[in-house]
Design a protein around this motif. Sequence first.
Motif, mmCIF file in Angstrom:
data_model
loop_
_atom_site.group_PDB
_atom_site.id
_atom_site.type_symbol
_atom_site.label_atom_id
_atom_site.label_comp_id
_atom_site.label_asym_id
_atom_site.label_seq_id
_atom_site.Cartn_x
_atom_site.Cartn_y
_atom_site.Cartn_z
ATOM 1 N N ALA A 212 0.837 -1.203 0.000
ATOM 2 C CA ALA A 212 0.000 0.000 0.000
ATOM 3 C C ALA A 212 0.872 1.253 0.000
ATOM 4 O O ALA A 212 1.891 1.312 0.696
ATOM 5 C CB ALA A 212 -0.932 0.006 1.212
ATOM 6 N N SER A 213 0.458 2.264 -0.737
ATOM 7 C CA SER A 213 1.250 3.494 -0.844
ATOM 8 C C SER A 213 1.254 4.293 0.458
ATOM 9 O O SER A 213 2.152 5.111 0.679
ATOM 10 C CB SER A 213 0.709 4.359 -1.976
ATOM 11 N N GLU A 214 0.251 4.077 1.330
ATOM 12 C CA GLU A 214 0.171 4.821 2.580
ATOM 13 C C GLU A 214 1.009 4.195 3.698
ATOM 14 O O GLU A 214 1.168 4.804 4.758
ATOM 15 C CB GLU A 214 -1.285 4.915 3.044
ATOM 16 N N THR A 215 1.524 2.984 3.463
ATOM 17 C CA THR A 215 2.292 2.309 4.517
ATOM 18 C C THR A 215 3.499 3.122 4.975
ATOM 19 O O THR A 215 3.755 3.224 6.185
ATOM 20 C CB THR A 215 2.724 0.910 4.054
ATOM 21 N N PRO A 216 4.300 3.719 4.073
ATOM 22 C CA PRO A 216 5.409 4.554 4.564
ATOM 23 C C PRO A 216 4.930 5.702 5.458
ATOM 24 O O PRO A 216 5.591 6.038 6.449
ATOM 25 C CB PRO A 216 6.042 5.084 3.272
#
Length: 445
Positions: free
Chosen positions: A11-15
């Motif tokens: 997922a792109s929001e994980t960072p």
Amino acid sequence: MPCIALGEWQASETPGFIWDNVAAGGVLATNVFFNIAVLRLATLAAGCPAPEDVDEDQGCSNKVYGLKPSSFLTTVIMVGQFSATALMPLVGAAVDYTSKRRHLGAASAWILCITTLAQASISKQTWFLCSIGMALSIASYVCHQVSVLSYLPGLSMVKPEGDAFVDDPQERYKVNSIANASALATQLSVTIFVSCIAFWFGLGDTATAAVAQGVVGSLLFVIYSFVWTGRRDVVSCAFRDHAATKVLTEGHSLFLTAVREVWNSWTTLRRRRPAARFFLTGYACAAAGMGSFGSLSVVFMHDRLHVDGSTTVLVMALCVVFAVPASASAPMCMRYLGARKTLICTIAYMVCTTVLAAFVLCSPSCKDRVWLFAPIWGVGFGVFYAANNAAWTELVPPDAVAQFMSLYYFSAQILGWAPPAAYAVLNQLYDDSQLALFVTATWLA
């Protein structure tokens, strides 16, 4: 603008989630410095000598604002935790029933940032007001975590084939463990950095706490400016806006809906997963004990062992040193034992070692033995916080992880005020700081 991803993620929001945990680690680091400073200033305001000036058998029963100094600190913490508990259902309902999830996360983040920077003004003249600010910081921190954790279920959803997204337990374990390890690593880094500054310039406990608040407040400002901006066209890992996942019944208030939501989730869980209900009850007590461990340990070392502030910081830092690799290795334990058994074994381990410490660390002459317990507790902390989220998602129905996540976090915080309150009352009655460890062990058990 691309983010420093700290790994490869589905997922792109994980960072962004991990960077928010980095900020949380900084906040946890300042708690130790700030608790030591408040305890010291309250002790001096009560007319008691500093711990390094106290003989082994010498005590002080003076009070400040009607409370013994250590009881004052735990009372402030209790007020902050209780306020957070009262606000959590409302914040949780706002996350589910409105499209303001990101706005709530951003608002609580900036309140936490501002109060942290304001507490850098702590001194003999301002310590009481800064202590009140600590209660606000605690409440905003907990409410912020509600918003952040609402993003967690979507971070482990993968699309291996076809059009259907499925939950990947291994991705969930990885996200939980790396986020927790990142928080612990930040906590350790901030602790070492601030301690080096304090040593180099010969700062006292109060000045050291002021430096810690300023450093971490600046860190929060930078991280929150990126991950909570809402501008994904500018920052690729920024948290995005989410539509409401539930519809608010016309004529119903958000507060009453929040209370009803908690009750409905509980009754639904009791029907669908009885084992999860019993787990949640025990976890509420264990999380309260683990959450209050740091503050009660500071009180114990200050009052019982007469340990000075710099040594207390180093002991807590040693805990974190061992917690970081323990957290990183927790997924291996969970693969062999499962997340639930790993968590239960860790709680039993912490109960036994804490009860043992209450007897072994019996007086100021025994204070050097605390160095033996620091790594033991650190390992327990690392595994506990890496396994708790995974254990919960392992128990609940796979199709309802997101639904029950708010109930889970509410349970983790609902009793957070109880151990500090119990210690404050018992300390006022019996004037025995050894009770700090017994109170912690009781809640863990």
